[in-house]
Design an enzyme around this catalytic site. Structure first.
Site, PDB file in Angstrom:
ATOM      1  N   CYS A 113      -2.168  -9.608  -2.921  1.00  0.00           N
ATOM      2  CA  CYS A 113      -1.909 -10.300  -1.660  1.00  0.00           C
ATOM      3  C   CYS A 113      -3.212 -10.878  -1.088  1.00  0.00           C
ATOM      4  O   CYS A 113      -3.781 -11.774  -1.677  1.00  0.00           O
ATOM      5  CB  CYS A 113      -1.186  -9.384  -0.675  1.00  0.00           C
ATOM      6  SG  CYS A 113      -0.432 -10.280   0.717  1.00  0.00           S
ATOM      7  N   HIS A 215       3.433  -7.379  -3.735  1.00  0.00           N
ATOM      8  CA  HIS A 215       2.892  -6.015  -3.641  1.00  0.00           C
ATOM      9  C   HIS A 215       3.547  -5.086  -4.660  1.00  0.00           C
ATOM     10  O   HIS A 215       4.487  -4.360  -4.348  1.00  0.00           O
ATOM     11  CB  HIS A 215       3.109  -5.470  -2.228  1.00  0.00           C
ATOM     12  CG  HIS A 215       2.171  -6.027  -1.212  1.00  0.00           C
ATOM     13  ND1 HIS A 215       0.979  -5.426  -0.886  1.00  0.00           N
ATOM     14  CD2 HIS A 215       2.243  -7.158  -0.462  1.00  0.00           C
ATOM     15  CE1 HIS A 215       0.356  -6.149   0.037  1.00  0.00           C
ATOM     16  NE2 HIS A 215       1.108  -7.203   0.307  1.00  0.00           N
ATOM     17  N   GLU A 217       2.435  -2.324  -5.804  1.00  0.00           N
ATOM     18  CA  GLU A 217       2.236  -0.920  -5.447  1.00  0.00           C
ATOM     19  C   GLU A 217       3.373  -0.385  -4.588  1.00  0.00           C
ATOM     20  O   GLU A 217       3.656   0.825  -4.599  1.00  0.00           O
ATOM     21  CB  GLU A 217       0.882  -0.734  -4.750  1.00  0.00           C
ATOM     22  CG  GLU A 217       0.818  -1.088  -3.279  1.00  0.00           C
ATOM     23  CD  GLU A 217       0.776  -2.587  -2.989  1.00  0.00           C
ATOM     24  OE1 GLU A 217       0.758  -2.953  -1.789  1.00  0.00           O
ATOM     25  OE2 GLU A 217       0.769  -3.384  -3.944  1.00  0.00           O
TER      26      GLU A 217
END
Length: 241
Positions: A113, A215, A217
Site C-alpha cells: 500500500c 493488503h 497481510e
C-alpha cells in the site's frame, strides 16, 4: 541461517486517548505474522534519522514497508491537494533512505500500500494525490467499514510478472487507499492494475523490488493464497545469504 527482515515502523504523531502524549513506534501484527509464516525473523526498525539507514539495512536481509499515511507531495515536486489528508514527512524521508540503502546493498524490498507508493517516490516516480480526482478512478478503493479480510475488487496481472507467477492472471483483493502510482520510478514497471486502471502491483527490472497496493497481510488467514507474497519475498531475501 535465519533470514532477517526489517519492517520500517509507523509512529503516532498525535496524542491519543490511550497513549496521551506518550508517542509510540509500532507495526501492525499482521505484517509480522506473514513474515514469520514465511520462515523469516521479523525485526521492527524504529523510525530514525535517514543517516542511520545504511546501518539498519546492514543488519537485515530484506526490507518491508507497510501501509499508513499519504506520502508528502512536496517530495515529488507537487503542492498538496486538500484531499491528501495526513502526511508524515519524517517517516517518508527515513523510509526513502532505507529503500536507497537496500538498493545499494542489493537487498530486496517489499512495499505494501503506502509502502509501494513510497518506493515509487524514492526511485523518482510520482503519485496521484487522489485517484478519484486526478485519475478518474471509479471503483471503491477504500472499503471501510467492510471487514479488512474481505476482497472487494479485482486486479489483473501482466503475464511475465512475479504476481502472475504466484497468484495468476486475475484475483480479488481488499483496498484501503486514495493515492496511487502515476508515473513509475526509475527501473520500475507496473505489473497489475484494477479494472479502473489504478496501479495495484510493481516490480523492478531486476526483480529485487516488489510492491502491491492491496493488503495481503490482512487477507492471508481467510485467503491463504496471499501468504505466497510473503513466501516469495522470503525467497528473494535468501539470495543475499
Amino acid at each position: 541461517m535465519t533470514i532477517k527482515i526489517g519492517i520500517a515502523s509507523n509512529h503516532l504523531i498525535h496524542p491519543t486517548e490511550r497513549f496521551g502524549t506518550n508517542f509510540v513506534d509500532y507495526i501492525q501484527r499482521d505484517y509480522v505474522t506473514g513474515l514469520r509464516h514465511a520462515g523469516t525473523l521479523p525485526l521492527v526498525l524504529p523510525l530514525g534519522d535517514p543517516k542511520d539507514a545504511e546501518d539498519y539495512i546492514a543488519g537485515v536481509d530484506g526490507l518491508l514497508l507497510s501501509g499508513g499515511q499519504g506520502v508528502t507531495p512536496i517530495l515529488y515536486g507537487e503542492e498538496p491537494l486538500a484531499e491528501v489528508a495526513e502526511t508524515d514527512i519524517y517517516r517518508d524521508q527515513f523510509e526513502i533512505a532505507l529503500i536507497k540503502a537496500a538498493q545499494k546493498a542489493d537487498k530486496p524490498v517489499l512495499g505494501i500500500c503506502r509502502g509501494m507508493q513510497v518506493i515509487n517516490v524514492a526511485l523518482g516516480g510520482n503519485l496521484y494525490q487522489d485517484i478519484y480526482k486526478q485519475a478518474g478512478a471509479t471503483e471503491k478503493h477504500n472499503q471501510y467499514p467492510t471487514s479488512w479480510e474481505i476482497p472487494t475488487h479485482h486486479v489483473t496481472t501482466t503475464d511475465d510478472s512475479w504476481l502472475h507467477q504466484i497468484l495468476g492472471e486475475r484475483f480479488a483483493v481488499n483496498s484501503f487507499h486514495h493515492q496511487g502510482i502515476h508515473e513509475p520510478g526509475d527501473n520500475l514497471k507496473v505489473v497489475a492494475k484494477s479494472d479502473d486502471q489504478v496501479v495495484e502491483g510493481i516490480e523492478s527490472n531486476d526483480g529485487r523490488i516488489i510492491g502491491v497496493e492491496f493488503h495481503p497481510e490482512m487477507m492471508r488467514v481467510v485467503h491463504p493464497e496471499f501468504q505466497r507474497i510473503f513466501d516469495y519475498f522470503a525467497k528473494l531475501a535468501t539470495e543475499n545469504q
